[in-house]
Design a protein around this motif. Structure first.
Motif, mmCIF file in Angstrom:
data_model
loop_
_atom_site.group_PDB
_atom_site.id
_atom_site.type_symbol
_atom_site.label_atom_id
_atom_site.label_comp_id
_atom_site.label_asym_id
_atom_site.label_seq_id
_atom_site.Cartn_x
_atom_site.Cartn_y
_atom_site.Cartn_z
ATOM 1 N N ALA A 31 -7.409 63.053 -9.115
ATOM 2 C CA ALA A 31 -8.182 63.058 -7.873
ATOM 3 C C ALA A 31 -7.308 63.099 -6.615
ATOM 4 O O ALA A 31 -7.793 63.412 -5.532
ATOM 5 N N ASN A 32 -6.026 62.791 -6.758
ATOM 6 C CA ASN A 32 -5.147 62.741 -5.592
ATOM 7 C C ASN A 32 -4.939 64.152 -5.031
ATOM 8 O O ASN A 32 -4.564 65.060 -5.755
ATOM 9 N N PRO A 33 -5.169 64.334 -3.720
ATOM 10 C CA PRO A 33 -5.000 65.672 -3.135
ATOM 11 C C PRO A 33 -3.525 66.067 -2.976
ATOM 12 O O PRO A 33 -3.220 67.251 -2.809
ATOM 13 N N ALA A 34 -2.622 65.119 -3.026
ATOM 14 C CA ALA A 34 -1.190 65.430 -2.915
ATOM 15 C C ALA A 34 -0.719 66.165 -4.169
ATOM 16 O O ALA A 34 -1.291 66.023 -5.244
ATOM 17 N N ALA A 35 0.322 66.946 -4.027
ATOM 18 C CA ALA A 35 0.899 67.676 -5.154
ATOM 19 C C ALA A 35 1.701 66.696 -6.004
ATOM 20 O O ALA A 35 2.759 66.229 -5.598
ATOM 21 N N LEU A 36 1.201 66.377 -7.175
ATOM 22 C CA LEU A 36 1.859 65.417 -8.073
ATOM 23 C C LEU A 36 2.187 66.082 -9.397
ATOM 24 O O LEU A 36 1.440 66.936 -9.876
ATOM 25 N N ASN A 37 3.310 65.671 -9.971
ATOM 26 C CA ASN A 37 3.661 66.151 -11.302
ATOM 27 C C ASN A 37 4.304 65.020 -12.076
ATOM 28 O O ASN A 37 4.807 64.055 -11.510
ATOM 29 N N GLY A 83 13.834 67.270 -16.397
ATOM 30 C CA GLY A 83 12.818 67.567 -15.381
ATOM 31 C C GLY A 83 11.752 68.555 -15.817
ATOM 32 O O GLY A 83 11.047 69.126 -14.975
ATOM 33 N N THR A 84 11.585 68.755 -17.124
ATOM 34 C CA THR A 84 10.538 69.656 -17.608
ATOM 35 C C THR A 84 9.175 69.085 -17.224
ATOM 36 O O THR A 84 8.892 67.909 -17.450
ATOM 37 N N LEU A 85 8.333 69.929 -16.639
ATOM 38 C CA LEU A 85 6.998 69.496 -16.220
ATOM 39 C C LEU A 85 6.113 69.318 -17.450
ATOM 40 O O LEU A 85 5.977 70.236 -18.270
ATOM 41 N N ILE A 86 5.521 68.125 -17.565
ATOM 42 C CA ILE A 86 4.634 67.865 -18.695
ATOM 43 C C ILE A 86 3.189 67.676 -18.252
ATOM 44 O O ILE A 86 2.281 67.746 -19.060
ATOM 45 N N ASP A 87 2.985 67.468 -16.940
ATOM 46 C CA ASP A 87 1.623 67.400 -16.401
ATOM 47 C C ASP A 87 1.679 67.628 -14.904
ATOM 48 O O ASP A 87 2.664 67.264 -14.242
ATOM 49 N N HIS A 125 8.065 74.032 -18.171
ATOM 50 C CA HIS A 125 9.164 74.611 -17.385
ATOM 51 C C HIS A 125 9.663 73.576 -16.386
ATOM 52 O O HIS A 125 8.968 72.619 -16.052
ATOM 53 N N THR A 126 10.860 73.805 -15.876
ATOM 54 C CA THR A 126 11.387 72.924 -14.835
ATOM 55 C C THR A 126 11.050 73.527 -13.478
ATOM 56 O O THR A 126 10.802 74.734 -13.355
ATOM 57 N N ALA A 127 11.063 72.693 -12.436
ATOM 58 C CA ALA A 127 10.838 73.179 -11.076
ATOM 59 C C ALA A 127 11.919 74.190 -10.716
ATOM 60 O O ALA A 127 11.640 75.192 -10.036
ATOM 61 N N GLU A 128 13.124 73.942 -11.207
ATOM 62 C CA GLU A 128 14.235 74.863 -10.937
ATOM 63 C C GLU A 128 13.956 76.239 -11.551
ATOM 64 O O GLU A 128 14.159 77.275 -10.906
#
Length: 168
Positions: free
Chosen positions: A124-130, A137-141, A160-163
């Motif tokens: 529900a948070n409008p901020a960009a969260l990961n 640093g692999t994105l899992i959610d 994937h990573t942000a990089e």
């Protein structure tokens, strides 16, 4: 041996009457020698489950189950095992244990509720969260705010990573 075990041990005869119980069983249920399951004051959901487990055990099967039971107004969770007692190939009764796992179950329930609250707040948070792994640093959610901010789809970023996504 039975008297020193820190969990319930009981024995039932072929008529499903209790013929032996250890002190841990007495402490929880009282003296149930000579009593059947229907005499324990089990709720309408638990009684038929325990009766079926005992029927199957008397038919020769070992039963493993986890049950929620209310005893004198207090909720308990048990991991139970029941096994047939045979002598010379003749069925004599069943022996069982009830291990009180209430504390563990309550911790699991609290953890599940906490995870649900976190997930709701994250989504529900409008901020960009990961959420990413600590090692590389692999994105899992990611939450919807992250997808809106980045312009990527969920499938494009998870794993994937942000990089690697040229986001750093």
């Amino acid at each position: 041996v039975m008297a020193n075990l820190p969990f319930e041990v009981w024995v039932r005869d072929l008529d499903d009457r209790c013929v032996m119980q250890n002190p841990a069983s007495v402490a929880l249920w009282g003296d149930i020698i000579g009593k059947g399951l229907e005499d324990l004051g089990l709720d309408a959901d638990t009684l038929p489950v325990w009766q079926e487990n005992n029927r199957r055990t008397l038919a020769g099967e070992v039963q493993h189950s986890e049950t929620e039971v209310t005893i004198r107004g207090q909720k308990h969770y048990f991991y139970s095992v029941a096994a047939p007692i045979r002598s010379g190939g003749t069925m004599r009764g069943i022996v069982g244990t009830n291990i009180d796992v209430t504390e563990q179950k309550m911790a699991e329930i609290a953890l599940r509720k906490s995870e649900e609250r976190f997930s709701q707040a994250f989504r529900a948070n409008p901020a960009a969260l990961n959420i990413s792994t600590l090692d590389d640093g692999t994105l899992i959610d990611v939450n919807p705010g992250f997808l809106e901010f980045s312009g990527f789809t969920r499938d494009e970023v998870i794993g994937h990573t942000a990089e690697a996504l040229n986001m750093v």
